[in-house]
Design a protein around this motif. Sequence first.
Motif, PDB file in Angstrom:
ATOM      1  N   ALA A 121       0.826  -1.205   0.000  1.00  0.00           N
ATOM      2  CA  ALA A 121       0.000   0.000   0.000  1.00  0.00           C
ATOM      3  C   ALA A 121       0.858   1.253   0.000  1.00  0.00           C
ATOM      4  CB  ALA A 121      -0.914   0.004   1.221  1.00  0.00           C
ATOM      5  N   ALA A 122       2.124   1.134   0.446  1.00  0.00           N
ATOM      6  CA  ALA A 122       3.030   2.282   0.495  1.00  0.00           C
ATOM      7  C   ALA A 122       4.461   1.780   0.585  1.00  0.00           C
ATOM      8  CB  ALA A 122       2.711   3.181   1.691  1.00  0.00           C
ATOM      9  N   VAL A 123       5.394   2.641   0.206  1.00  0.00           N
ATOM     10  CA  VAL A 123       6.820   2.363   0.355  1.00  0.00           C
ATOM     11  C   VAL A 123       7.425   3.462   1.208  1.00  0.00           C
ATOM     12  CG1 VAL A 123       9.049   2.119  -0.803  1.00  0.00           C
ATOM     13  CG2 VAL A 123       6.987   1.177  -1.866  1.00  0.00           C
ATOM     14  N   VAL A 124       8.187   3.056   2.225  1.00  0.00           N
ATOM     15  CA  VAL A 124       8.833   4.011   3.123  1.00  0.00           C
ATOM     16  C   VAL A 124      10.341   3.932   2.909  1.00  0.00           C
ATOM     17  CG1 VAL A 124       9.195   4.693   5.530  1.00  0.00           C
ATOM     18  CG2 VAL A 124       6.994   3.710   4.819  1.00  0.00           C
ATOM     19  N   VAL A 125      10.954   5.085   2.625  1.00  0.00           N
ATOM     20  CA  VAL A 125      12.397   5.151   2.392  1.00  0.00           C
ATOM     21  C   VAL A 125      13.021   5.958   3.528  1.00  0.00           C
ATOM     22  CG1 VAL A 125      14.235   5.774   0.782  1.00  0.00           C
ATOM     23  CG2 VAL A 125      11.983   5.098  -0.097  1.00  0.00           C
ATOM     24  N   SER A 126      13.921   5.308   4.270  1.00  0.00           N
ATOM     25  CA  SER A 126      14.569   5.932   5.421  1.00  0.00           C
ATOM     26  C   SER A 126      15.935   6.486   5.030  1.00  0.00           C
ATOM     27  CB  SER A 126      14.737   4.890   6.541  1.00  0.00           C
ATOM     28  OG  SER A 126      15.517   5.401   7.602  1.00  0.00           O
ATOM     29  N   VAL A 127      16.163   7.761   5.336  1.00  0.00           N
ATOM     30  CA  VAL A 127      17.423   8.425   4.998  1.00  0.00           C
ATOM     31  C   VAL A 127      17.999   9.076   6.253  1.00  0.00           C
ATOM     32  CG1 VAL A 127      18.555  10.144   3.547  1.00  0.00           C
ATOM     33  CG2 VAL A 127      16.609   8.858   2.652  1.00  0.00           C
TER      34      VAL A 127
ATOM     35  N   VAL B   7       1.519   3.634  -6.084  1.00  0.00           N
ATOM     36  CA  VAL B   7       1.955   3.350  -4.714  1.00  0.00           C
ATOM     37  C   VAL B   7       2.619   4.596  -4.127  1.00  0.00           C
ATOM     38  CG1 VAL B   7       3.451   1.936  -3.253  1.00  0.00           C
ATOM     39  CG2 VAL B   7       2.299   0.902  -5.224  1.00  0.00           C
ATOM     40  N   PRO B   8       2.056   5.160  -3.062  1.00  0.00           N
ATOM     41  CA  PRO B   8       2.655   6.361  -2.466  1.00  0.00           C
ATOM     42  C   PRO B   8       4.007   6.072  -1.828  1.00  0.00           C
ATOM     43  CG  PRO B   8       0.834   5.575  -1.121  1.00  0.00           C
ATOM     44  CD  PRO B   8       0.817   4.763  -2.379  1.00  0.00           C
ATOM     45  N   VAL B   9       4.918   7.026  -1.966  1.00  0.00           N
ATOM     46  CA  VAL B   9       6.258   6.906  -1.393  1.00  0.00           C
ATOM     47  C   VAL B   9       6.404   7.925  -0.261  1.00  0.00           C
ATOM     48  CG1 VAL B   9       8.734   6.981  -1.813  1.00  0.00           C
ATOM     49  CG2 VAL B   9       7.185   6.178  -3.618  1.00  0.00           C
ATOM     50  N   ILE B  10       6.759   7.415   0.909  1.00  0.00           N
ATOM     51  CA  ILE B  10       6.961   8.254   2.088  1.00  0.00           C
ATOM     52  C   ILE B  10       8.439   8.246   2.433  1.00  0.00           C
ATOM     53  CG2 ILE B  10       6.359   8.578   4.523  1.00  0.00           C
ATOM     54  CD1 ILE B  10       3.848   6.834   3.966  1.00  0.00           C
ATOM     55  N   VAL B  11       9.031   9.412   2.633  1.00  0.00           N
ATOM     56  CA  VAL B  11      10.438   9.490   3.036  1.00  0.00           C
ATOM     57  C   VAL B  11      10.542  10.161   4.399  1.00  0.00           C
ATOM     58  CG1 VAL B  11      11.307   9.529   0.662  1.00  0.00           C
ATOM     59  CG2 VAL B  11      10.820  11.687   1.833  1.00  0.00           C
ATOM     60  N   GLY B  12      11.573   9.782   5.144  1.00  0.00           N
ATOM     61  CA  GLY B  12      11.789  10.365   6.457  1.00  0.00           C
ATOM     62  C   GLY B  12      13.157   9.987   6.981  1.00  0.00           C
TER      63      GLY B  12
ATOM     64  N   ALA C  77      10.167  20.248   2.076  1.00  0.00           N
ATOM     65  CA  ALA C  77      10.825  20.725   0.862  1.00  0.00           C
ATOM     66  C   ALA C  77      11.875  19.722   0.390  1.00  0.00           C
ATOM     67  CB  ALA C  77      11.460  22.087   1.102  1.00  0.00           C
ATOM     68  N   VAL C  78      12.620  19.158   1.319  1.00  0.00           N
ATOM     69  CA  VAL C  78      13.630  18.158   0.962  1.00  0.00           C
ATOM     70  C   VAL C  78      12.937  16.908   0.426  1.00  0.00           C
ATOM     71  CG1 VAL C  78      15.493  16.686   1.805  1.00  0.00           C
ATOM     72  CG2 VAL C  78      15.295  19.029   2.641  1.00  0.00           C
ATOM     73  N   ALA C  79      11.845  16.510   1.088  1.00  0.00           N
ATOM     74  CA  ALA C  79      11.081  15.352   0.624  1.00  0.00           C
ATOM     75  C   ALA C  79      10.573  15.581  -0.797  1.00  0.00           C
ATOM     76  CB  ALA C  79       9.915  15.074   1.572  1.00  0.00           C
ATOM     77  N   ALA C  80      10.085  16.783  -1.067  1.00  0.00           N
ATOM     78  CA  ALA C  80       9.596  17.106  -2.408  1.00  0.00           C
ATOM     79  C   ALA C  80      10.734  17.094  -3.424  1.00  0.00           C
ATOM     80  CB  ALA C  80       8.911  18.471  -2.391  1.00  0.00           C
TER      81      ALA C  80
ATOM     82  N   VAL D 114      13.213  15.152  -3.590  1.00  0.00           N
ATOM     83  CA  VAL D 114      13.567  13.790  -4.016  1.00  0.00           C
ATOM     84  C   VAL D 114      12.383  13.092  -4.688  1.00  0.00           C
ATOM     85  CG1 VAL D 114      15.366  13.560  -2.273  1.00  0.00           C
ATOM     86  CG2 VAL D 114      13.053  12.743  -1.753  1.00  0.00           C
ATOM     87  N   GLY D 115      11.279  13.808  -4.826  1.00  0.00           N
ATOM     88  CA  GLY D 115      10.129  13.291  -5.562  1.00  0.00           C
ATOM     89  C   GLY D 115       9.126  12.506  -4.752  1.00  0.00           C
ATOM     90  N   ALA D 116       9.250  12.517  -3.422  1.00  0.00           N
ATOM     91  CA  ALA D 116       8.355  11.723  -2.581  1.00  0.00           C
ATOM     92  C   ALA D 116       6.957  12.330  -2.520  1.00  0.00           C
ATOM     93  CB  ALA D 116       8.928  11.604  -1.177  1.00  0.00           C
ATOM     94  N   ASP D 117       5.993  11.469  -2.226  1.00  0.00           N
ATOM     95  CA  ASP D 117       4.615  11.936  -2.047  1.00  0.00           C
ATOM     96  C   ASP D 117       4.415  12.577  -0.680  1.00  0.00           C
ATOM     97  OD1 ASP D 117       3.194  10.825  -4.500  1.00  0.00           O
ATOM     98  OD2 ASP D 117       4.139   9.012  -3.710  1.00  0.00           O
ATOM     99  N   HIS D 118       5.122  12.030   0.330  1.00  0.00           N
ATOM    100  CA  HIS D 118       4.904  12.498   1.699  1.00  0.00           C
ATOM    101  C   HIS D 118       6.218  12.548   2.469  1.00  0.00           C
ATOM    102  CE1 HIS D 118       0.599  11.843   1.096  1.00  0.00           C
ATOM    103  NE2 HIS D 118       0.867  10.611   0.696  1.00  0.00           N
ATOM    104  N   HIS D 119       6.245  13.416   3.466  1.00  0.00           N
ATOM    105  CA  HIS D 119       7.371  13.510   4.397  1.00  0.00           C
ATOM    106  C   HIS D 119       6.899  13.115   5.788  1.00  0.00           C
ATOM    107  CE1 HIS D 119       9.846  16.142   7.276  1.00  0.00           C
ATOM    108  NE2 HIS D 119      10.588  15.095   6.955  1.00  0.00           N
ATOM    109  N   ALA D 120       7.540  12.117   6.378  1.00  0.00           N
ATOM    110  CA  ALA D 120       7.234  11.718   7.749  1.00  0.00           C
ATOM    111  C   ALA D 120       8.271  12.352   8.670  1.00  0.00           C
ATOM    112  CB  ALA D 120       7.257  10.197   7.889  1.00  0.00           C
TER     113      ALA D 120
END
Length: 202
Positions: free
Chosen positions: A129-135, A158-163, A171-174, A176-182
């Motif tokens: 349902a979603a992909v979470v990318v940890s940085v 599939v929404p991509v969440i970065v955090g 702004a940083v999340a945007a 890198v092209g992510a849909d959401h910032h956690a």
Amino acid sequence: VAGDAGGAWSVVESALAAGSTPARVYTEVISPALVNIGERWAAGELDISVEHRATGIVQRIIGHLGPQFVRRGRSRGSVVIGAPSGERHGLVVSMLSDLVRAAGWEVSDIGADSPASSFVSAARETGSAAVVVSVTHVDSLESCRDTVLAIREAEPDVPVIVGGRGIASRAVAASVGADHHAAGLDDLLDLLDQVAASSRTA
């Protein structure tokens, strides 16, 4: 730092006996300790061997606590969680995966230093349902961007969440092209709630 695995586990046991939950042990005991050790290593106060030894101790603690995060009942869906190529902080991914499992999600934990193709494969195989990318570090932003782009091309719905500490703002999340910032765990769980709600109404 002292390499006392037994003493570290005793601290965890004491916290649990005092009424702390495994989730609070992760967020209020282990995570701050790891951040402190990382900062001390970066400042030249600790040798890399000390940091690696501490990582090994925490890996064993997570191994003990991990099963307590599995929640019975109906799954809310599947989520892929990982860190992109060049990102070495696998403990963050492991703890985050457990915390998301505790919220009722099935988690495909693909670990740290994962190529973009691994995120895509895991998302496809699990119907996530979603992909979470940890940085954790800003040096990984370029590989994060490549990962998000690959997911977007292969699984556009599939929404991509970065955090993480390396994603300092929306702004940083945007960028890198992510849909959401956690911005933190609570924020991530809220975003996943939104994903679950939207899938029910789709």
